[in-house]
Every structure is written in structure tokens, then in C-alpha cells.
Design a protein around this motif. Structure first.
Motif, PDB file in Angstrom:
ATOM      1  N   SER A 175      26.675  93.772 113.338  1.00  0.00           N
ATOM      2  CA  SER A 175      27.062  93.345 112.347  1.00  0.00           C
ATOM      3  C   SER A 175      27.711  95.080 112.374  1.00  0.00           C
ATOM      4  O   SER A 175      27.307  95.824 113.275  1.00  0.00           O
ATOM      5  CB  SER A 175      26.247  93.496 111.222  1.00  0.00           C
ATOM      6  N   ARG A 176      28.544  95.307 111.690  1.00  0.00           N
ATOM      7  CA  ARG A 176      28.795  96.559 111.758  1.00  0.00           C
ATOM      8  C   ARG A 176      27.613  97.261 111.164  1.00  0.00           C
ATOM      9  O   ARG A 176      27.118  99.226 111.567  1.00  0.00           O
ATOM     10  CB  ARG A 176      29.785  97.196 111.286  1.00  0.00           C
ATOM     11  N   SER A 177      27.116  97.295 110.174  1.00  0.00           N
ATOM     12  CA  SER A 177      25.907  98.147 109.844  1.00  0.00           C
ATOM     13  C   SER A 177      24.921  97.441 110.027  1.00  0.00           C
ATOM     14  O   SER A 177      23.376  96.576 109.671  1.00  0.00           O
ATOM     15  CB  SER A 177      25.723  97.822 107.713  1.00  0.00           C
ATOM     16  N   THR A 178      24.164  98.442 111.050  1.00  0.00           N
ATOM     17  CA  THR A 178      23.120  97.430 111.775  1.00  0.00           C
ATOM     18  C   THR A 178      21.549  98.145 111.037  1.00  0.00           C
ATOM     19  O   THR A 178      20.770  98.026 111.004  1.00  0.00           O
ATOM     20  CB  THR A 178      23.124  97.614 113.284  1.00  0.00           C
TER      21      THR A 178
ATOM     22  N   SER B 163      25.528  95.858 117.044  1.00  0.00           N
ATOM     23  CA  SER B 163      26.303  95.994 116.434  1.00  0.00           C
ATOM     24  C   SER B 163      27.801  95.344 117.018  1.00  0.00           C
ATOM     25  O   SER B 163      27.898  94.608 117.988  1.00  0.00           O
ATOM     26  CB  SER B 163      26.654  97.375 117.087  1.00  0.00           C
TER      27      SER B 163
ATOM     28  N   ASP C  60      31.896  94.633 115.555  1.00  0.00           N
ATOM     29  CA  ASP C  60      32.812  94.872 114.621  1.00  0.00           C
ATOM     30  C   ASP C  60      33.820  94.032 114.987  1.00  0.00           C
ATOM     31  O   ASP C  60      34.592  93.665 116.072  1.00  0.00           O
ATOM     32  CB  ASP C  60      33.631  96.025 115.343  1.00  0.00           C
TER      33      ASP C  60
END
Length: 240
Positions: free
Chosen positions: A33-36, A57, A59
Motif C-alpha cells: 500500500s502507499r500507507s505503509t 510500498s 502505488d
């Protein structure tokens, strides 16, 4: 060696619950995810043993990075779950191309980009299943959410064709066609409370998916799905 599941868009509420359930089933989980940082915090909050999980990570809309991302995986997946999501209100989307474009990229273009790469890797003989998280909004076009719904419809049709494409390889493809989910994406929306489903319930449908292509979690939503499919257009036009 444990089987490996790659969860793309792993910071969604459903995906995070799926992480816990896959770990309980003995999988090695790659959560991308982008929101690690948020995923790592979630794992810490739930005292998850980190031996069988990697947080990477990813995107969905950075298409140029997808091949490098896949090539760099420590293990090639047996199961792939695409759960990335993005929502812009329909009226806003009509006037905000960037919001519309983001939904198109997250739900469709990004999914096609990374899944095409994954299935093109003929060296990964262990690939068994691809599961996509879609929506009942994509079943019929409705005036309240047709832009969001159209992106989910495109994703569902892509997976339908991919299911046929992969049949000879024995790779299963499933799509979870979900109704209202109690999540950060729907927080603040005026939705019927009796129809809300918990992320853990949807996640269970993902983790324990069978052989049917379309899975609609929840009895009420199964009924709504079948009604929507056969409803005459003049009645669909009366829906919100």
C-alpha cells in the motif's frame, strides 16, 4: 513453505481484516500500500507476529513502478487480492476531472496494470487465485453514483475475461461484489444502517472464497443484486 498472498491496497479496512484472517490460516502475507505506516500501526495495535508478514510500498496509480515492484517481491504470490479503493461523490466527480480520473486509475487502470504483470509471469507456477474487491454500484448505472460505479463495472468485466484467460492454467479468478461497508471510505455518507456490513465479514468472503466468479456477501445484498440485474430500465431510472 507457507503459501503467499499478495494484498494490493492493503490499507483498506477490508484488506486489513483480510491480513489477520490470512495469517490465521497460515499464509505468508505481503501487504502492499502507499500507507505503509498505517498498516504497521494496525499490526502493532493487534499485536501481530511479524514473522509471516511483509509491508511494502505500492502505488496503484504509479504504473511505471509496477514491474519493478513485482520483480522485487521476495516470494511470488499464490493468491493475489486487489483491494485498492478511492471514492469521490458523484456530483463532485462530474465537475472534478482529477477525482474522476483517480477513481478510474485506482479501480481499473491500476488493477489492470499490476494484474497483467502478475499473470504474465509464466515462471510463477504457484499462482492459484486472483480476487478483486468490486461493488454493487457497478451492476447497473444509477444517477447517484454512476461515475464510481462505472469504474467498478469495468474492473468486474476485466476480471470476468481474465477468469476465462486463465482457465487453462487452473488459476481461479473471483470478484467480491460488495454492498455498503462500514469503513473509512463510507464514513459520513448517509447510508441505510440495516444494510451496512462489517469489514471483517467482507474479508471472510475474500479469504474463504470458493469457485463461483461473483460472490455477493450478505443475504440482503444477494437479493438486491439479483433484483438490480433484472430490473427494467424505467425502474432503475427511479432509483436514487
Amino acid at each position: 513453505m507457507n503459501k503467499t498472498v499478495l494484498i494490493l491496497g492493503a490499507n483498506s479496512d477490508v484488506a486489513k481484516q483480510a491480513i489477520l484472517q490470512y495469517l490465521d490460516k497460515g499464509f505468508h502475507v505481503i501487504a502492499a500500500s502507499r500507507s505503509t505506516e498505517q498498516i504497521s500501526q494496525f499490526l502493532s495495535d493487534h499485536s501481530v507476529n511479524l514473522d509471516n508478514i511483509e509491508v511494502l510500498s505500492f502505488d496503484a496509480v504509479d504504473f511505471q513502478s509496477h514491474q519493478t515492484f513485482y520483480d522485487g517481491l521476495s516470494r511470488k504470490p499464490n493468491v493475489v487480492v486487489y483491494a485498492a479503493g478511492y471514492l469521490v461523490d458523484n456530483l463532485q466527480a462530474l465537475q472534478d476531472w482529477e477525482g474522476t480520473y483517480q477513481m478510474m486509475n485506482v479501480h481499473y487502470a491500476g488493477a489492470v496494470s499490476i494484474i497483467n504483470i502478475i499473470v504474465s509471469d509464466k515462471e510463477n507456477k504457484g499462482l492459484e487465485r486472483i480476487v478483486g474487491l468490486s461493488s454493487l454500484s457497478g451492476v447497473r448505472g444509477r444517477k447517484s453514483n454512476f461515475i464510481y460505479g462505472s469504474t467498478k463495472s469495468a474492473f468486474t468485466q476485466y476480471l470476468a475475461g481474465m477468469r476465462q484467460h486463465l482457465a487453462d492454467r487452473g488459476v481461479k479468478v473471483n470478484v467480491i461484489v460488495a454492498g455498503y461497508i462500514r469503513s473509512k471510505m463510507t464514513d459520513g455518507l448517509d447510508l441505510e444502517e440495516s444494510l451496512m456490513l462489517e469489514p471483517s465479514f467482507i474479508a471472510s468472503s475474500v479469504v474463504n472464497v470458493g469457485n463461483s466468479f461473483i460472490i455477493v456477501p450478505g443475504f440482503k445484498w444477494k437479493l438486491i443484486y439479483h433484483i438490480l440485474r433484472v430490473l427494467p430500465e424505467f425502474l432503475v431510472a427511479k432509483l436514487p
